[in-house]
Design a protein around this motif. Structure first.
Motif, PDB file in Angstrom:
ATOM      1  N   SER A  94       0.827  -1.212   0.000  1.00 14.88           N
ATOM      2  CA  SER A  94       0.000   0.000   0.000  1.00 14.88           C
ATOM      3  C   SER A  94       0.856   1.255   0.000  1.00 14.88           C
ATOM      4  O   SER A  94       0.474   2.279  -0.567  1.00 14.88           O
ATOM      5  CB  SER A  94      -0.943   0.014   1.207  1.00 14.88           C
ATOM      6  OG  SER A  94      -0.223   0.051   2.419  1.00 14.88           O
ATOM      7  N   GLU A  95       2.037   1.198   0.622  1.00 19.07           N
ATOM      8  CA  GLU A  95       2.950   2.344   0.590  1.00 19.07           C
ATOM      9  C   GLU A  95       3.447   2.608  -0.820  1.00 19.07           C
ATOM     10  O   GLU A  95       3.566   3.751  -1.257  1.00 19.07           O
ATOM     11  CB  GLU A  95       4.141   2.095   1.510  1.00 19.07           C
ATOM     12  CG  GLU A  95       3.813   2.070   2.974  1.00 19.07           C
ATOM     13  CD  GLU A  95       5.038   1.808   3.827  1.00 19.07           C
ATOM     14  OE1 GLU A  95       4.902   1.835   5.045  1.00 19.07           O
ATOM     15  OE2 GLU A  95       6.134   1.586   3.269  1.00 19.07           O
ATOM     16  N   VAL A  96       3.749   1.522  -1.521  1.00 20.10           N
ATOM     17  CA  VAL A  96       4.216   1.640  -2.904  1.00 20.10           C
ATOM     18  C   VAL A  96       3.132   2.282  -3.769  1.00 20.10           C
ATOM     19  O   VAL A  96       3.381   3.223  -4.534  1.00 20.10           O
ATOM     20  CB  VAL A  96       4.614   0.262  -3.462  1.00 20.10           C
ATOM     21  CG1 VAL A  96       4.937   0.340  -4.954  1.00 20.10           C
ATOM     22  CG2 VAL A  96       5.801  -0.301  -2.688  1.00 20.10           C
ATOM     23  N   LEU A  97       1.903   1.783  -3.652  1.00 20.98           N
ATOM     24  CA  LEU A  97       0.804   2.313  -4.451  1.00 20.98           C
ATOM     25  C   LEU A  97       0.460   3.743  -4.041  1.00 20.98           C
ATOM     26  O   LEU A  97       0.112   4.572  -4.897  1.00 20.98           O
ATOM     27  CB  LEU A  97      -0.422   1.412  -4.328  1.00 20.98           C
ATOM     28  CG  LEU A  97      -0.240  -0.013  -4.851  1.00 20.98           C
ATOM     29  CD1 LEU A  97      -1.518  -0.817  -4.658  1.00 20.98           C
ATOM     30  CD2 LEU A  97       0.175  -0.019  -6.321  1.00 20.98           C
ATOM     31  N   SER A  98       0.566   4.048  -2.752  1.00 20.49           N
ATOM     32  CA  SER A  98       0.313   5.418  -2.291  1.00 20.49           C
ATOM     33  C   SER A  98       1.301   6.382  -2.923  1.00 20.49           C
ATOM     34  O   SER A  98       0.932   7.470  -3.373  1.00 20.49           O
ATOM     35  CB  SER A  98       0.416   5.494  -0.762  1.00 20.49           C
ATOM     36  OG  SER A  98      -0.636   4.801  -0.147  1.00 20.49           O
ATOM     37  N   ALA A  99       2.571   5.993  -2.956  1.00 15.87           N
ATOM     38  CA  ALA A  99       3.587   6.855  -3.541  1.00 15.87           C
ATOM     39  C   ALA A  99       3.392   7.015  -5.050  1.00 15.87           C
ATOM     40  O   ALA A  99       3.545   8.109  -5.604  1.00 15.87           O
ATOM     41  CB  ALA A  99       4.976   6.292  -3.242  1.00 15.87           C
ATOM     42  N   LEU A 100       3.044   5.935  -5.724  1.00 11.91           N
ATOM     43  CA  LEU A 100       2.834   5.997  -7.175  1.00 11.91           C
ATOM     44  C   LEU A 100       1.551   6.738  -7.535  1.00 11.91           C
ATOM     45  O   LEU A 100       1.401   7.217  -8.665  1.00 11.91           O
ATOM     46  CB  LEU A 100       2.800   4.589  -7.763  1.00 11.91           C
ATOM     47  CG  LEU A 100       4.140   3.848  -7.810  1.00 11.91           C
ATOM     48  CD1 LEU A 100       3.932   2.395  -8.215  1.00 11.91           C
ATOM     49  CD2 LEU A 100       5.106   4.532  -8.774  1.00 11.91           C
ATOM     50  N   SER A 101       0.619   6.855  -6.579  1.00 15.36           N
ATOM     51  CA  SER A 101      -0.642   7.543  -6.873  1.00 15.36           C
ATOM     52  C   SER A 101      -0.416   9.009  -7.223  1.00 15.36           C
ATOM     53  O   SER A 101      -1.270   9.641  -7.854  1.00 15.36           O
ATOM     54  CB  SER A 101      -1.608   7.436  -5.693  1.00 15.36           C
ATOM     55  OG  SER A 101      -1.184   8.213  -4.586  1.00 15.36           O
ATOM     56  N   TYR A 102       0.720   9.549  -6.845  1.00 20.61           N
ATOM     57  CA  TYR A 102       1.069  10.927  -7.188  1.00 20.61           C
ATOM     58  C   TYR A 102       0.954  11.178  -8.685  1.00 20.61           C
ATOM     59  O   TYR A 102       0.442  12.203  -9.131  1.00 20.61           O
ATOM     60  CB  TYR A 102       2.493  11.216  -6.698  1.00 20.61           C
ATOM     61  CG  TYR A 102       3.175  12.410  -7.302  1.00 20.61           C
ATOM     62  CD1 TYR A 102       2.889  13.707  -6.861  1.00 20.61           C
ATOM     63  CD2 TYR A 102       4.127  12.259  -8.299  1.00 20.61           C
ATOM     64  CE1 TYR A 102       3.526  14.800  -7.408  1.00 20.61           C
ATOM     65  CE2 TYR A 102       4.768  13.345  -8.847  1.00 20.61           C
ATOM     66  CZ  TYR A 102       4.474  14.617  -8.408  1.00 20.61           C
ATOM     67  OH  TYR A 102       5.103  15.699  -8.956  1.00 20.61           O
ATOM     68  N   VAL A 103       1.424  10.212  -9.483  1.00 20.75           N
ATOM     69  CA  VAL A 103       1.403  10.401 -10.927  1.00 20.75           C
ATOM     70  C   VAL A 103       0.002  10.187 -11.491  1.00 20.75           C
ATOM     71  O   VAL A 103      -0.374  10.790 -12.509  1.00 20.75           O
ATOM     72  CB  VAL A 103       2.447   9.494 -11.611  1.00 20.75           C
ATOM     73  CG1 VAL A 103       1.981   8.065 -11.734  1.00 20.75           C
ATOM     74  CG2 VAL A 103       2.848  10.044 -12.975  1.00 20.75           C
ATOM     75  N   LEU A 104      -0.826   9.359 -10.830  1.00 18.02           N
ATOM     76  CA  LEU A 104      -2.210   9.194 -11.269  1.00 18.02           C
ATOM     77  C   LEU A 104      -3.007  10.473 -11.016  1.00 18.02           C
ATOM     78  O   LEU A 104      -3.868  10.849 -11.818  1.00 18.02           O
ATOM     79  CB  LEU A 104      -2.857   8.011 -10.551  1.00 18.02           C
ATOM     80  CG  LEU A 104      -2.193   6.648 -10.739  1.00 18.02           C
ATOM     81  CD1 LEU A 104      -2.975   5.570  -9.993  1.00 18.02           C
ATOM     82  CD2 LEU A 104      -2.070   6.295 -12.215  1.00 18.02           C
ATOM     83  N   ASP A 105      -2.715  11.137  -9.899  1.00 20.39           N
ATOM     84  CA  ASP A 105      -3.344  12.445  -9.644  1.00 20.39           C
ATOM     85  C   ASP A 105      -3.071  13.392 -10.797  1.00 20.39           C
ATOM     86  O   ASP A 105      -3.952  14.128 -11.254  1.00 20.39           O
ATOM     87  CB  ASP A 105      -2.790  13.068  -8.352  1.00 20.39           C
ATOM     88  CG  ASP A 105      -3.082  12.245  -7.113  1.00 20.39           C
ATOM     89  OD1 ASP A 105      -4.033  11.450  -7.130  1.00 20.39           O
ATOM     90  OD2 ASP A 105      -2.348  12.421  -6.117  1.00 20.39           O
ATOM     91  N   MET A 106      -1.844  13.371 -11.273  1.00 20.12           N
ATOM     92  CA  MET A 106      -1.435  14.263 -12.347  1.00 20.12           C
ATOM     93  C   MET A 106      -2.220  13.982 -13.626  1.00 20.12           C
ATOM     94  O   MET A 106      -2.700  14.907 -14.295  1.00 20.12           O
ATOM     95  CB  MET A 106       0.060  14.079 -12.598  1.00 20.12           C
ATOM     96  CG  MET A 106       0.718  15.149 -13.441  1.00 20.12           C
ATOM     97  SD  MET A 106       2.499  14.846 -13.587  1.00 20.12           S
ATOM     98  CE  MET A 106       2.967  14.884 -11.857  1.00 20.12           C
ATOM     99  N   VAL A 107      -2.359  12.708 -13.957  1.00 23.22           N
ATOM    100  CA  VAL A 107      -3.078  12.332 -15.181  1.00 23.22           C
ATOM    101  C   VAL A 107      -4.524  12.809 -15.128  1.00 23.22           C
ATOM    102  O   VAL A 107      -5.092  13.219 -16.147  1.00 23.22           O
ATOM    103  CB  VAL A 107      -3.027  10.806 -15.407  1.00 23.22           C
ATOM    104  CG1 VAL A 107      -3.826  10.419 -16.648  1.00 23.22           C
ATOM    105  CG2 VAL A 107      -1.584  10.344 -15.561  1.00 23.22           C
ATOM    106  N   GLU A 108      -5.124  12.769 -13.951  1.00 19.51           N
ATOM    107  CA  GLU A 108      -6.510  13.200 -13.790  1.00 19.51           C
ATOM    108  C   GLU A 108      -6.648  14.712 -13.598  1.00 19.51           C
ATOM    109  O   GLU A 108      -7.758  15.213 -13.394  1.00 19.51           O
ATOM    110  CB  GLU A 108      -7.144  12.486 -12.609  1.00 19.51           C
ATOM    111  CG  GLU A 108      -7.521  11.051 -12.902  1.00 19.51           C
ATOM    112  CD  GLU A 108      -8.629  10.943 -13.940  1.00 19.51           C
ATOM    113  OE1 GLU A 108      -9.823  10.983 -13.586  1.00 19.51           O
ATOM    114  OE2 GLU A 108      -8.292  10.820 -15.137  1.00 19.51           O
TER     115      GLU A 108
END
Length: 454
Positions: free
Chosen positions: A16-30
């Motif tokens: 979940s830490e890995v996915l939380s950190a990677l979610s930063y770039v998904l925020d950007m796409v949206e």
């Protein structure tokens, strides 16, 4: 955003830490401010606590909230083309629009289409979008949600997680997408995700009062009335809005994962995550279909051929899968442009390796591959980008990945051209051997091609 907290007992980082950190770039796409996914996850899990969901349900919801935007890149190209607008701008504006109501949808389209075009081009595009209407909206949502659900399945998450992502944009009154589900036809976890993400958008854009008012207004329209009541009770209890502003929100979210359902970020899970995000990266543009997988495969083959250790080859493969993650921060108006890029547009493209580095250094298990992934456009003579490093600053893995990237780009089909003949590919790469590209890597590539291994 903080990462690195909430490790499991043996010191391994949580998935979940890995996915939380990677979610930063998904925020950007949206088109959302950094932390959108994390704040949505916190809101959704608070609702789940009040509902007293089982640990199994909360685990499925937890990962649905972290991966709700996994399909977000898959419709970026179509959004940019449909609206003749920057995809980030168009997506951001949509999040605060009640697009299920015709007058609001008309206003949204009028404000979004062809922002830099003439009056006539705006009018033409407005009419074109109007003719597409609900069919286009449904198609864009279906592409996004189906891809996101498929990615969650490919990672091994339960079907409840995939169904929540698939039905993320369904509305209580049946006017949502992609399937027009109504009321309790919509999976409960999807109803929670949909409410949580919209509350977060309004909270970030306009503040807590507006977020609560939006939920009341759309109660029974977009959202399950009972869930809205639960959310409002949580908001009234105090602490929700303050917690969302905490600098260490990632730690709080890590602790929300059901204790007996914690997933450690084992090498196998990290590989699954890298492959999943490679799919997200390559879906951003039709010009990069399976590019990341191709680069990873070529890099791993070259690495093995020149005698790298098994661990180094694995790192090189992950670096190949994730090397273009920074391109998720580049508008499709640039990535998909049919003509020559302007100097400003090319400068924006050249910043993507820097963003790759920024994203991967947020993820503790991927920090060791961040430099190699970010150096894929560097050249031995210092003529590459984004850092302009020369040979003495480039590792063996850096040099291999640079060759693998060029090889895949030239040897695979693209929507705008067929793959080049292999002889031509090797000729182009061979011309840069020694001056720009590593002779060792170029030689290994040629030997692998001659043996039919690439």
């Amino acid at each position: 955003m903080e990462t690195g907290h909430g490790a499991v007992e043996d010191g391994t980082v949580k998935l979940s830490e890995v996915l939380s950190a990677l979610s930063y770039v998904l925020d950007m796409v949206e088109g959302q401010p950094a932390g959108h996914v994390l704040r949505s996850c916190f809101i959704g899990m608070k609702v789940a606590e009040r509902l007293q969901l089982t640990e199994e349900e909360r685990s499925a919801l937890f990962y649905a909230l972290l991966l709700k935007d996994a399909g977000c890149s898959s419709n970026s190209s179509k959004v940019a083309a449909l609206f003749e607008s920057d995809d980030f701008r168009a997506k951001k504006a949509l999040k605060t629009s009640n697009w299920s109501r015709l007058p609001r949808a008309v206003v949204y389209v009028a404000r979004t289409v062809s922002p830099e075009g003439s009056v006539w081009s705006k009018a033409r595009r407005f009419l074109a979008v109007g003719m597409e209407g609900p069919k286009a909206a449904r198609n864009l949502v279906e592409i996004r949600c189906e891809r996101g659900a498929d990615i969650s399945r490919s990672m091994g998450f339960p079907e409840e997680t995939a169904r929540a992502i698939r039905a993320l944009d369904e509305h209580w009154n049946g006017a949502g997408h992609p399937d027009g589900l109504k009321g309790e036809e919509i999976p409960l976890l999807a109803r929670i995700c949909g409410l949580a993400q919209t509350v977060e958008v309004f909270y970030t854009a306009y503040g807590p009062t507006s977020a609560e008012e939006m939920a009341r207004t759309r109660r029974g329209e977009w959202f399950d009335p009972a869930l809205v009541d639960v959310f409002l009770a949580e908001a009234r209890a105090g602490g929700l809005w303050g917690a969302l502003g905490e600098p260490d929100l990632a730690r709080s979210i890590s602790l929300m994962e059901p204790a007996d359902r914690v997933i450690a970020a084992t090498p196998e899970w990290l590989d699954l995550t890298a492959h999943a995000f490679a799919r997200i990266i390559d879906a951003k543009s039709p010009f990069t279909y399976r590019h990341s997988e191709g680069v990873a495969r070529a890099a791993a083959k070259i690495g093995g051929h020149v005698g790298l250790s098994e661990g180094k080859v694995r790192d090189l493969k992950r670096a190949g899968l994730l090397h273009d993650i920074g391109k998720l921060g580049v508008s499709n108006r640039i990535l998909d442009k049919p003509g020559r890029l302007t100097s400003d547009e090319f400068a924006r493209v050249k910043r993507h390796p820097g963003l790759t580095y920024e994203v991967l250094t947020r993820v503790a298990p991927f920090r060791d591959i961040a430099d190699t992934a970010a150096n894929h456009h560097e050249k031995l003579d210092g003529s590459g980008y984004h850092r302009g490093f020369a040979g003495e600053h480039l590792s063996r893995c850096d040099r291999i990945l640079a060759v693998a990237d060029i090889f895949d780009a030239l040897s695979q089909d693209r929507p705008y051209r067929e793959a080049m003949p292999m002889e031509r590919v090797l000729e182009i790469i061979g011309r840069e051997s020694g001056e720009k590209l590593s002779p060792e890597s170029v030689k290994a590539l040629g030997e692998l091609v001659s043996k039919g291994e690439l």
